[in-house]
Design a protein around this motif. Structure first.
Motif: not given
Length: 297
Positions: A95-111
């Protein structure tokens, strides 16, 4: 050395390769001595930094291979499965590495707030155990029960029914693998077709089929009033519960267990016909439910 300084030193090094003399100017601008700068530039990369650099490369690769549709959990699963890195991984680290690379999951299933969605169709107990009616199609009760067939009662299905409170006449039924809104709608549509232009009060429990949007829209089209049992209070629908109990004890249990679904359907049909047209009750002056109902109509 923090991340900001590291990036600044790297930028100075790249610029000064083609612009000699700029090093002193730039170092003075950011307030860093030449000694500190050269010590930092010439220092060897730590094991952690090497791992971090490698991890970022693989995280970015997996993220792009999946078109940005994966989050940290999925990426960690892929990394562990590939087993290429040779060092310990954790979800927090990915998660930290993704934050540093500004990588965000594009698919978020709406709860979906199912409780809130269902509460929209939960009604008060309007019937309130007032089981006295004066005419047919004044109050309908509905519910489902489990019945079995096959060797050792191996197979189980749901039997749903609609009971007219007047005379306890079963208006319709349906046998399905599970209780669903679609099955209840099919049953109700058939009964409305047979009964004509009637607008009864329909009383149910709070099962998922009965709070479904589609089911309640169908009832609204027929201009019925709705009533629901309170949670954990089967007595609120006791005539329907009693009908199922009699049906099982006095009919299903007194016949051999059906071997097939077809045999079960035939047995249920014969049983409903018995209780509607042959079984007499002193509670309705010795009439059968069909006779009592027809007399009123």
């Amino acid at each position: 050395m923090n991340k900001q300084h590291r990036h600044a030193y790297q930028a100075i090094k790249e610029v000064c390769q083609s612009h000699h003399g700029w090093e002193t100017i730039l170092l003075e601008y950011i307030g860093v001595s030449r000694q500190a700068y050269h010590k930092s530039i010439n220092r060897k990369e730590t094991v952690w930094e090497k791992q971090d650099r490698t991890l970022k490369k693989h995280v970015k690769r997996i993220y792009e291979e999946h078109n940005g549709s994966v989050g940290a959990g999925k990426i960690l699963t892929h990394l562990i499965h590939e087993n290429k890195l040779g060092f310990k991984l954790s979800l927090k680290r990915v998660r930290r590495v993704m934050n540093e690379l500004n990588l965000v999951c594009k698919v978020r299933k709406k709860k979906i707030n199912r409780k809130e969605k269902e509460e929209k169709y939960i009604q008060d107990n309007i019937l309130d155990q007032n089981f006295k009616v004066t005419k047919p199609n004044e109050v309908w009760l509905t519910d489902s029960t489990q019945i079995e067939y096959g060797p050792n009662k191996r197979y189980k299905v749901r039997l749903s029914g609609i009971l007219d409170l007047y005379g306890r006449f079963l208006l319709g039924y349906i046998i399905t693998p599970t209780e669903t809104a679609e099955a209840e709608m099919t049953m109700f549509e058939e009964v409305f077709k047979n009964e004509g232009d009637v607008h009864p009060m329909v009383h149910t429990d709070r099962g998922s089929a009965y709070v479904a949007n589609s089911f309640n829209k169908l009832l609204a089209q027929h201009k019925v009033s709705r009533s629901m049992s309170r949670p954990g209070t089967p007595y609120d629908n006791s005539p329907m519960e009693r009908w199922w109990n009699d049906f099982k004890l006095r009919w299903m249990d007194l016949h051999p267990t059906p071997a097939t679904l077809e045999e079960l359907k035939n047995l249920v049909k014969e049983g409903i016909d018995y209780f509607n047209n042959q079984d007499r009750s002193d509670k309705i002056n010795g009439f059968t439910p069909a006779e009592y109902r027809n007399k009123a109509i």
